[in-house]
Design an enzyme around this catalytic site. Structure first.
Site: not given
Length: 430
Positions: A20, A86-88
């Site tokens: 990420n 959002d990935e986090l």
């Protein structure tokens, strides 16, 4: 940026590792070296290398669900991207479900700035927050993830000599995590015939073959007094001798990276305590000294005191200009008597200042003192590059060198006229 050839050795397929990162900031630089190193190490790594705006982010979130390890590369511009955040958030959800291990990487970034949303990292987040003010629940999840992930022990670019060394550390840390994940999977599958266990022994053997981290020397000093001259020469000389050096940069002062510096001290074999007249006016130097003394007492660190324009007794007895600065610092921290007491104890400790050290007074100039420090560090590090060059000669080499010396003596020295000396009388007089 060289990557050790050991990474090219064959290892079994691994769980997927998701990276990420903020694409525009890292894609053409650090990320490229990291991906190459991980793929050379046969690590199954996934990253969104072609980030297309408008693409369904659910594809990426599904990739996170498929992964067992994730690397979150936090950089100054990270919080410009809603995708990254959002990935986090998804990564945090998987952590809470005990389905994912996240390794945070603080790339040219203070870890505290992440948790407190300070500096450019925080400014970028607030700009993004304004753009998404109509989605308060989403913003709330971003904040929770940004607070949660940096709490985990990660790696920092400040704690490494260069980016190549940081890449090596990341690859090694990922392998360690993969070993642990494989171990847990195997333990969980022992009582089930429907789950295929994954062997981690080959990977453990691969990790054992990795080159160990070079010996590290931590330099403890007053930056305002010595940072622009003596320390620069010292660090250059140590690194020129092949020794890894970590020095607490002035940029870290007051930035909340105390824990990071302490970790660097713990990872070191030797610490140089450079005592100068203004050393005792720095609470940072004194806190580092306390940590160094603790590790020295436990036998985990060797501390070499260096007295730069200050005498040993002035340090141990808190006298002269050194003592004056210490009393001023003591007054500033009068509300923290326990910390002040630990400072005094470390300054008077036989483990630190009681040890025979090096001093500028005993040498002709700074150049000579630097040479003496490098020599002492090399002597105390048995695996340092300079020491490794000193190998034991084989029998054939000894014979060849002896024969060469004999020939030189016979051809050049023996024919020379010798003074008329009565060797018998000299022998009898002895």
């Amino acid at each position: 940026m060289a990557v050790p050839s050991i990474y090219s050795e064959e290892i079994p397929p691994q769980h997927q590792v998701f990276i990420n990162f903020r694409g525009e900031e890292l894609r053409k630089s650090f990320l490229g070296f990291l991906l190459k190193a991980m793929r050379d190490a046969k690590i199954n790594v996934f990253t969104d290398e072609i980030e297309v705006r408008g693409r369904d982010i659910q594809n990426l979130l599904s990739r996170i669900e498929e992964s067992r390890v994730a690397i979150a590369i936090l950089s100054k511009r990270y919080t410009e991207s809603s995708w990254c955040l959002d990935e986090l958030v998804k990564m945090k959800e998987r952590i809470d479900q005990d389905e994912l291990v996240v390794i945070p990487i603080f790339y040219r970034l203070d870890a505290t700035n992440c948790k407190r949303l300070e500096g450019p990292f925080g400014d970028n987040f607030r700009n993004l927050e304004r753009d998404y003010r109509s989605e308060p629940e989403r913003i709330k999840k971003w904040k929770e993830a940004l607070i949660s992930i940096p709490q985990k022990i990660g790696l920092t670019s400040a704690g490494h000599r260069d980016e190549s060394e940081l890449v090596d550390s990341i690859v090694k840390e990922v392998k360690k995590v993969l070993i642990d994940v494989s171990r847990k999977d195997r333990n969980n599958s022992q009582n089930s015939t429907n789950i295929k266990g994954q062997s981690f022994e080959p990977l453990m053997a691969e990790l054992d073959r990795l080159p160990t981290r070079r010996p590290q020397v931590f330099v403890n000093f007053c930056n305002d007094e010595l940072g622009d001259n003596f320390i620069k020469h010292l660090v250059w000389a140590l690194r020129d001798s092949g020794i890894n050096v970590f020095k607490d940069s002035f940029k870290l002062i007051g930035s909340g990276q105390k824990q990071e510096v302490f970790m660097s001290i713990e990872n070191s074999n030797i610490a140089l305590a450079i005592f100068s007249k203004r050393y005792s006016e720095s609470y940072r130097c004194l806190n580092e000294l306390v940590k160094m003394e603790e590790l020295a007492k436990e036998g985990k660190l060797v501390v070499i005191p260096v007295f730069y324009s200050v005498k040993t007794n002035e340090v141990r007895r808190l006298e002269g200009e050194f003592g004056i600065h210490f009393r001023n610092t003591k007054e500033r921290f009068a509300m923290e008597p326990m910390m002040v007491e630990s400072w005094e104890k470390s300054l008077k400790s036989s483990t630190v200042t009681g040890r025979i050290g090096l001093s500028l007074e005993a040498h002709m100039n700074e150049f000579a003192l630097v040479g003496a420090i490098v020599k002492e560090v090399t002597r105390l590090l048995p695996n340092s590059p300079r020491r490794r060059r000193r190998r034991k000669l084989g029998i054939g080499e000894v014979f060849l060198r002896a024969l060469t010396a004999t020939c030189i003596f016979a051809v050049f020295i023996y024919p020379m006229p010798m003074p008329d000396v009565n060797f018998l009388k000299i022998a009898m007089s002895i």
